[in-house]
Design an enzyme around this catalytic site. Structure first.
Site, PDB file in Angstrom:
ATOM      1  N   GLU A 249       0.729  -0.999  -0.002  1.00 49.40           N
ATOM      2  CA  GLU A 249      -0.050  -0.039  -0.323  1.00 49.40           C
ATOM      3  C   GLU A 249       0.891   1.334   0.196  1.00 49.40           C
ATOM      4  O   GLU A 249       0.391   2.170  -0.627  1.00 49.40           O
ATOM      5  CB  GLU A 249      -1.011  -0.083   1.111  1.00 49.40           C
ATOM      6  CG  GLU A 249      -1.885  -1.156   1.279  1.00 49.40           C
ATOM      7  CD  GLU A 249      -2.636  -1.579  -0.107  1.00 49.40           C
ATOM      8  OE1 GLU A 249      -3.374  -0.369  -0.368  1.00 49.40           O
ATOM      9  OE2 GLU A 249      -2.842  -2.319  -0.269  1.00 49.40           O
TER      10      GLU A 249
ATOM     11  N   TRP B 217       1.836   1.960  -3.612  1.00 56.25           N
ATOM     12  CA  TRP B 217       1.071   2.882  -4.557  1.00 56.25           C
ATOM     13  C   TRP B 217       0.876   3.805  -4.177  1.00 56.25           C
ATOM     14  O   TRP B 217       0.805   5.156  -4.956  1.00 56.25           O
ATOM     15  CB  TRP B 217      -0.625   2.194  -3.955  1.00 56.25           C
ATOM     16  CG  TRP B 217      -1.064   1.048  -4.605  1.00 56.25           C
ATOM     17  CD1 TRP B 217      -1.364  -0.462  -4.064  1.00 56.25           C
ATOM     18  CD2 TRP B 217      -1.337   0.964  -5.874  1.00 56.25           C
ATOM     19  NE1 TRP B 217      -1.736  -1.548  -4.922  1.00 56.25           N
ATOM     20  CE2 TRP B 217      -1.428  -0.849  -5.877  1.00 56.25           C
ATOM     21  CE3 TRP B 217      -1.772   1.664  -6.751  1.00 56.25           C
ATOM     22  CZ2 TRP B 217      -2.503  -1.231  -7.459  1.00 56.25           C
ATOM     23  CZ3 TRP B 217      -2.359   1.023  -8.330  1.00 56.25           C
ATOM     24  CH2 TRP B 217      -2.542   0.205  -8.247  1.00 56.25           C
TER      25      TRP B 217
ATOM     26  N   TRP C 260     -20.584  11.934 -20.266  1.00 58.58           N
ATOM     27  CA  TRP C 260     -21.435  11.872 -18.923  1.00 58.58           C
ATOM     28  C   TRP C 260     -22.936  12.084 -18.786  1.00 58.58           C
ATOM     29  O   TRP C 260     -23.205  12.860 -19.980  1.00 58.58           O
ATOM     30  CB  TRP C 260     -20.693  13.113 -18.032  1.00 58.58           C
ATOM     31  CG  TRP C 260     -19.186  13.220 -18.354  1.00 58.58           C
ATOM     32  CD1 TRP C 260     -17.610  12.815 -19.063  1.00 58.58           C
ATOM     33  CD2 TRP C 260     -18.736  11.740 -17.272  1.00 58.58           C
ATOM     34  NE1 TRP C 260     -16.912  13.180 -18.367  1.00 58.58           N
ATOM     35  CE2 TRP C 260     -16.980  11.487 -17.554  1.00 58.58           C
ATOM     36  CE3 TRP C 260     -19.146  10.578 -16.461  1.00 58.58           C
ATOM     37  CZ2 TRP C 260     -15.672  10.719 -17.346  1.00 58.58           C
ATOM     38  CZ3 TRP C 260     -18.180   9.459 -16.649  1.00 58.58           C
ATOM     39  CH2 TRP C 260     -16.855   9.809 -16.598  1.00 58.58           C
TER      40      TRP C 260
ATOM     41  N   ASN D 170     -10.784   3.123   2.069  1.00 61.72           N
ATOM     42  CA  ASN D 170     -10.427   2.576   1.003  1.00 61.72           C
ATOM     43  C   ASN D 170     -11.090   1.844  -0.027  1.00 61.72           C
ATOM     44  O   ASN D 170     -11.652   2.080  -0.682  1.00 61.72           O
ATOM     45  CB  ASN D 170      -8.783   1.796   0.710  1.00 61.72           C
ATOM     46  CG  ASN D 170      -8.447   2.154  -1.131  1.00 61.72           C
ATOM     47  OD1 ASN D 170      -8.897   2.601  -1.601  1.00 61.72           O
ATOM     48  ND2 ASN D 170      -8.664   0.204  -1.351  1.00 61.72           N
TER      49      ASN D 170
ATOM     50  N   TRP E 222     -15.819  12.218 -13.021  1.00 58.62           N
ATOM     51  CA  TRP E 222     -15.412  11.751 -11.737  1.00 58.62           C
ATOM     52  C   TRP E 222     -14.211  12.736 -11.093  1.00 58.62           C
ATOM     53  O   TRP E 222     -14.273  12.914  -9.856  1.00 58.62           O
ATOM     54  CB  TRP E 222     -14.100  10.735 -11.904  1.00 58.62           C
ATOM     55  CG  TRP E 222     -13.202  11.129 -13.476  1.00 58.62           C
ATOM     56  CD1 TRP E 222     -13.083  10.830 -14.419  1.00 58.62           C
ATOM     57  CD2 TRP E 222     -11.679  11.718 -12.868  1.00 58.62           C
ATOM     58  NE1 TRP E 222     -11.744  11.389 -15.300  1.00 58.62           N
ATOM     59  CE2 TRP E 222     -11.197  11.855 -14.497  1.00 58.62           C
ATOM     60  CE3 TRP E 222     -10.766  12.115 -11.870  1.00 58.62           C
ATOM     61  CZ2 TRP E 222      -9.763  13.519 -15.144  1.00 58.62           C
ATOM     62  CZ3 TRP E 222      -9.649  12.985 -12.230  1.00 58.62           C
ATOM     63  CH2 TRP E 222      -9.055  13.290 -13.382  1.00 58.62           C
TER      64      TRP E 222
ATOM     65  N   TRP F 178      -9.060   8.894  -7.825  1.00 56.06           N
ATOM     66  CA  TRP F 178     -10.432   8.326  -8.980  1.00 56.06           C
ATOM     67  C   TRP F 178     -10.272   8.192 -10.147  1.00 56.06           C
ATOM     68  O   TRP F 178     -11.343   7.757 -11.138  1.00 56.06           O
ATOM     69  CB  TRP F 178     -10.370  10.701  -8.459  1.00 56.06           C
ATOM     70  CG  TRP F 178     -11.180  10.236  -7.627  1.00 56.06           C
ATOM     71  CD1 TRP F 178     -10.845  10.928  -7.012  1.00 56.06           C
ATOM     72  CD2 TRP F 178     -12.862  10.097  -6.596  1.00 56.06           C
ATOM     73  NE1 TRP F 178     -11.678  10.862  -5.860  1.00 56.06           N
ATOM     74  CE2 TRP F 178     -12.551  10.176  -6.447  1.00 56.06           C
ATOM     75  CE3 TRP F 178     -13.951   9.821  -8.779  1.00 56.06           C
ATOM     76  CZ2 TRP F 178     -14.619  10.364  -5.529  1.00 56.06           C
ATOM     77  CZ3 TRP F 178     -14.784   9.627  -7.741  1.00 56.06           C
ATOM     78  CH2 TRP F 178     -15.439   9.860  -6.185  1.00 56.06           C
TER      79      TRP F 178
END
Ligand code: FAD
Length: 479
Positions: free
Chosen positions: A275, A278, A306, A343, A361, A384
């Site tokens: 993690e 990341w 959208w 998360n 987003w 995102w």
């Protein structure tokens, strides 16, 4: 007497702080300075992040005072403030740690040039990350676009130095009068932030306390427990890491200790370290994509159809946790109440916004930016884009999280939903994640009337999923 200025940035701690350590080793007077210049970051931090920053600076102020030093606060522009303070204190060197964001890197370059005109050197030392986000290269010499090969390479080479203790700081000597903390205007005018006070303790002391509470049992259970939003199975260290209140090297070695002492299985520790990987990858990506918060890495998504939401009704329902989808609403209400979100819940609420509501987003990125205490430009933008399916290493767009299935799997007894959506608390667990599907008398017995006590779903999950997939197929080259 030699004087060093320490330009504090995203490194708000004393222990294992390379800039303070280098300055203390080199100079007889050390002047710690924080420059407040929110407009220089684009996008600028939101309200919850600024709340945290205020308290983090207050904690640092207290820690420096206890160490016989003093935190000096000034308003930006940063370059002018550094020049002014270096002149006023007679500093020969300014020490700082790196902030791996495009504008912050530019500011540091401009500061170096401006200070050099006065014969002052700026020394920017690595910190905040375990690797240089610009450095990792694949076999063909390019930067990584996918996490797994990135982390495989980076992890194999990682050998972070042991954390250093707090330095003995020489006093700053006479300095210009700094700004009071309140003058930075970091706290909101409407004091909604009071609700955060009992939940978080910004600053290095709070970070250590949270680390101690997490290790070693949390690291031991992490591999299993980290997936359940209703359990305290993750460290909740993200804001402390973002503001540099906890050195990431200290965290890395604390995990190694837990593994070495047999207190946590090596796999669990490695899962946690991934993690952190990341987090490294997010900065590696930001180094390649400076507009990561607004520009899809997969450029085809710039043309994504959208949905129109002219009165903002759908976006507002999502933001307020009133979509009628319990797991989504639980997540959004937790975010609003605590400034933080697990998360998995981030992924579920994000997928619902982007795929079921089919809203851009970037709306989600901006709302998280304003409401998360741990808002981090690189991690939020990457998160995102991952959720939206347009990132470098994203979940494919056609993998739509089903919030009912996610709830049944990761909140099997419905405790998380009951906590944050108390109007559904009386529903039995087989209906808690889909109250609309419950027989009318089960709802009646539980005291839930849809449309009165709790909203009807704002969209049909199946239909909205199909509509999202059709919209995705309309993008060229995606079928
Ligand atoms: P732990 O599970 O204890 O992990 C330890 C640390 O690793 C975290 O504190 C964090 O620094 C890092 N980390 C964990 N997961 C990730 C990840 N997926 N990406 C990057 N770093 C990670 N994280 C932020 O710090 N700031 C953000 O603004 C942010 N926005 C996000 C938005 C979305 C849509 C998504 C899907 C994820 C986002 N994340 C963000 C990543 C992740 O959700 C949080 O880091 C994590 O939930 C923080 O909780 P924790 O400290 O208990 O994590």
């Amino acid at each position: 007497m030699s004087t060093a200025l320490v330009w504090l940035r995203r490194d708000l701690r004393l222990a294992d702080q390379p800039a303070l350590r280098a300055a203390a080793a080199a100079a007889e007077r050390v002047v710690p300075l924080y420059v407040h210049a929110p407009g220089e970051a684009d996008p600028a931090p939101g309200a919850a992040s600024q709340w945290w920053r205020h308290h983090s600076l207050a904690a640092l102020q207290a820690a420096l005072a206890a160490a016989g030093s003093r935190l000096h606060l000034a308003h930006g522009p940063t370059v002018a403030a550094l020049q002014h303070w270096a002149r006023a204190c007679g500093a020969e060197t300014v020490y700082a740690t790196a902030v791996a964001e495009p504008e912050a890197e530019r500011t540091a370059r401009e500061a170096a040039a401006a200070l050099a005109e006065d014969g002052v050197a700026l020394r920017v030392l690595p910190d905040g990350l375990l690797t240089d986000p610009h450095a990792a290269r694949n076999r063909s010499g390019g930067m990584y676009r996918a996490f797994t090969p990135f982390w495989r390479t980076v992890r194999a080479q990682l050998d972070p130095p042991l954390p250093a203790p707090s330095p003995h700081l020489p006093p700053p000597g006479p300095t210009p009068e700094p700004e009071p903390l309140a003058a930075l205007g970091l706290l909101p005018r409407v004091r909604w932030d009071r609700k955060l006070e009992p939940l978080w303790q910004p600053g290095a002391h709070g970070a250590e306390r949270r680390l101690e509470a997490f290790l070693p049992a949390g690291a031991a259970a992490y591999g299993e427990a980290r997936d359940y939003p209703g359990q305290a199975g993750t460290s909740a260290l993200s804001a402390h890491l973002h503001f540099g209140e906890l050195s990431v090297r200290r965290l890395w070695h604390a995990l190694a200790d837990a593994a070495e002492q047999g207190a946590a299985a090596a796999e669990s520790v490695e899962a946690f370290r991934a993690e952190l990987g990341w987090r490294e990858f997010a900065h590696h990506l930001l180094a390649q994509e400076p507009r990561l918060h607004e520009r899809p890495v997969d450029r085809r998504f710039a043309a994504f159809p959208w949905r129109e939401d002219p009165d903002g009704r759908l976006l507002a329902a999502w933001q307020r946790g009133e979509t009628g989808i319990p797991l989504v609403d639980a997540g959004m209400r937790e975010l609003w109440a605590t400034g933080w979100l697990h998360n998995r819940a981030r992924m579920v609420v994000g997928s619902f916004l982007v795929k079921n509501l089919r809203l851009p987003w970037q709306h989600g990125e901006a709302f998280f930016r304003d409401t998360l205490v741990d808002w981090d430009r690189a991690s939020n933008s990457m998160g995102w884009q991952w959720v939206a399916g347009c990132g470098a290493d994203a979940a494919p767009y056609f993998r739509v999280f089903n919030p009912v299935r996610q709830g049944e799997r990761f909140d099997p007894d419905g405790d998380y939903v009951r906590r944050w959506v108390p109007e559904l608390a009386g529903l039995p667990k087989q209906w808690i994640h889909q109250p609309w599907a419950a027989p009318a008398d089960a709802r009646r017995r539980s005291g839930v009337t849809l449309g009165r006590d709790y909203p009807e779903p704002v969209v049909d999950l199946r239909e909205s999923r199909e509509a999202a997939l059709a919209a995705f197929r309309s993008l060229s080259g995606t079928s």
